[in-house]
Design an enzyme around this catalytic site. Sequence first.
Site, PDB file in Angstrom:
ATOM      1  N   HIS A  26       0.871  -1.179   0.000  1.00 38.81           N
ATOM      2  CA  HIS A  26       0.000   0.000   0.000  1.00 38.81           C
ATOM      3  C   HIS A  26       0.909   1.231   0.000  1.00 38.81           C
ATOM      4  CE1 HIS A  26      -2.894  -2.943   2.085  1.00 38.81           C
ATOM      5  NE2 HIS A  26      -3.134  -2.903   0.791  1.00 38.81           N
TER       6      HIS A  26
ATOM      7  N   GLU B 159       1.503   3.990   2.688  1.00 36.90           N
ATOM      8  CA  GLU B 159       2.041   3.596   3.999  1.00 36.90           C
ATOM      9  C   GLU B 159       3.567   3.691   3.953  1.00 36.90           C
ATOM     10  OE1 GLU B 159      -1.865   0.732   4.342  1.00 36.90           O
ATOM     11  OE2 GLU B 159       0.115  -0.213   4.376  1.00 36.90           O
TER      12      GLU B 159
ATOM     13  N   HIS C 110       3.517  -2.730   6.803  1.00 37.56           N
ATOM     14  CA  HIS C 110       2.411  -1.803   6.487  1.00 37.56           C
ATOM     15  C   HIS C 110       2.318  -0.683   7.514  1.00 37.56           C
ATOM     16  CE1 HIS C 110       0.054  -4.291   3.503  1.00 37.56           C
ATOM     17  NE2 HIS C 110       0.931  -5.175   3.939  1.00 37.56           N
TER      18      HIS C 110
ATOM     19  N   GLU D 216       2.203  -3.825  11.339  1.00 40.50           N
ATOM     20  CA  GLU D 216       1.488  -2.548  11.183  1.00 40.50           C
ATOM     21  C   GLU D 216       2.091  -1.489  12.104  1.00 40.50           C
ATOM     22  OE1 GLU D 216      -0.901  -1.930   9.047  1.00 40.50           O
ATOM     23  OE2 GLU D 216      -1.677  -3.910   8.475  1.00 40.50           O
TER      24      GLU D 216
HETATM   25 ZN   LIG Z   1      -1.400  -1.716   4.353  1.00 37.25          ZN
END
Ligand SMILES: [Zn+2]
Length: 375
Positions: free
Chosen positions: A166, A169, A259, A335
């Site tokens: 992504h 990010e 991420h 994350e």
């Molecule tokens: Zn992500």
Amino acid sequence: MFISTAFDSGNIDVISADSADNIRLRIRKDNQSDFYQWFHFKLFGEIDVEHTLVIENAGGSAYPKGWENYQAMASYDREHWFRVPTAFDGEKLTITHTPEQETVFYAYFVPYSWERHLDLLQVAQQSAWVQQCVLGTTLDGREMNMLIVGEPAAHKRNIWITARQHPGETMAEWFVEGLLEHLLDEDEPVSRQLLDKTVFYIVPNMNPDGSLRGHLRTNAAGVNLNREWAAPSLEKSPEVYHVLEEMDAIGVDMYLDVHGDENLPYNFIAGSEGIPSYDERHANLEDSFRKAYRAATAEFQTTYGYEKEAPGQANLTVASSAVAERFKCLAFTIEMPFKDNDDLPEPYQQWSDIRSCNFGRDTLKAILDVVDELR
Ligand SMILES: [Zn+2]
């Protein structure tokens, strides 16, 4: 007044910018997609005048909860980024800032440019431990880069790290930068111990096209790459296709997919408890890694995170689940926050490029701790 986005990862549309107290903006959607949240623009304003910048479509973005308790980032020199007062009313995001200089950059998080990415590769290549490879090209014709760190050998574990599926990010590539810098430091015992036992396969940017286009979540064709791992295609998701092909050729003993999470103000990981082949060995291995990660850095915690998947209910289009099942290996989604780590708040910068680098560095200690258990 003037607002520019005609640069790497620029994103904002100007509705009107006639007066400093009412600058009306909208974030552009990812190409061929409804996702949007990433913004990055340069303001030519007035020194010592309060500017009110209103992003009018914030409420319809991919993660509206991500704007709650969120403070936008700003920079004068594009090196040092700081937070500016920001409020969200459920619909509009309002940034209030009195610039000390005539121009200022604003962004959702500290950008990580394609030029910096190219520098990262060439600097890494100066190490005798590193080989730089191209796995294929993206839809916009950019190179898909991978760094191999360490001398491949049959007894060594293959550790894979991918970041920035992504593209908005950006903390994910800062994480890789910190991890790499430490891994390539010949005076660092953790790295030398690791490279005796492992080879790292690192893809620092899984989504070059989305990164340059100023996307939040998708590639040039509007495809969310982290839903493509069951059946990637050269037409829609060459980025995943090429990496998975290389994984099949080399093998995977551990996989980390890095991420940022828009909503939660914590660092956390998501495991593979929902994959069909999940068993006691896998569960114990995941526990060992979580424990090692907590011991390695106070930035990591296990209280807050995603809800665990029920047995057999994993989404096998998601990278970490797909790889865990395909290679029967330890795999996590990592994350990091866009806001701050509420366990260790730092009001001036909150979560930052530097903390993302340090978190990447400290991840090596946690990997070393479980490396002997991986096969
Ligand atoms: Zn992500």
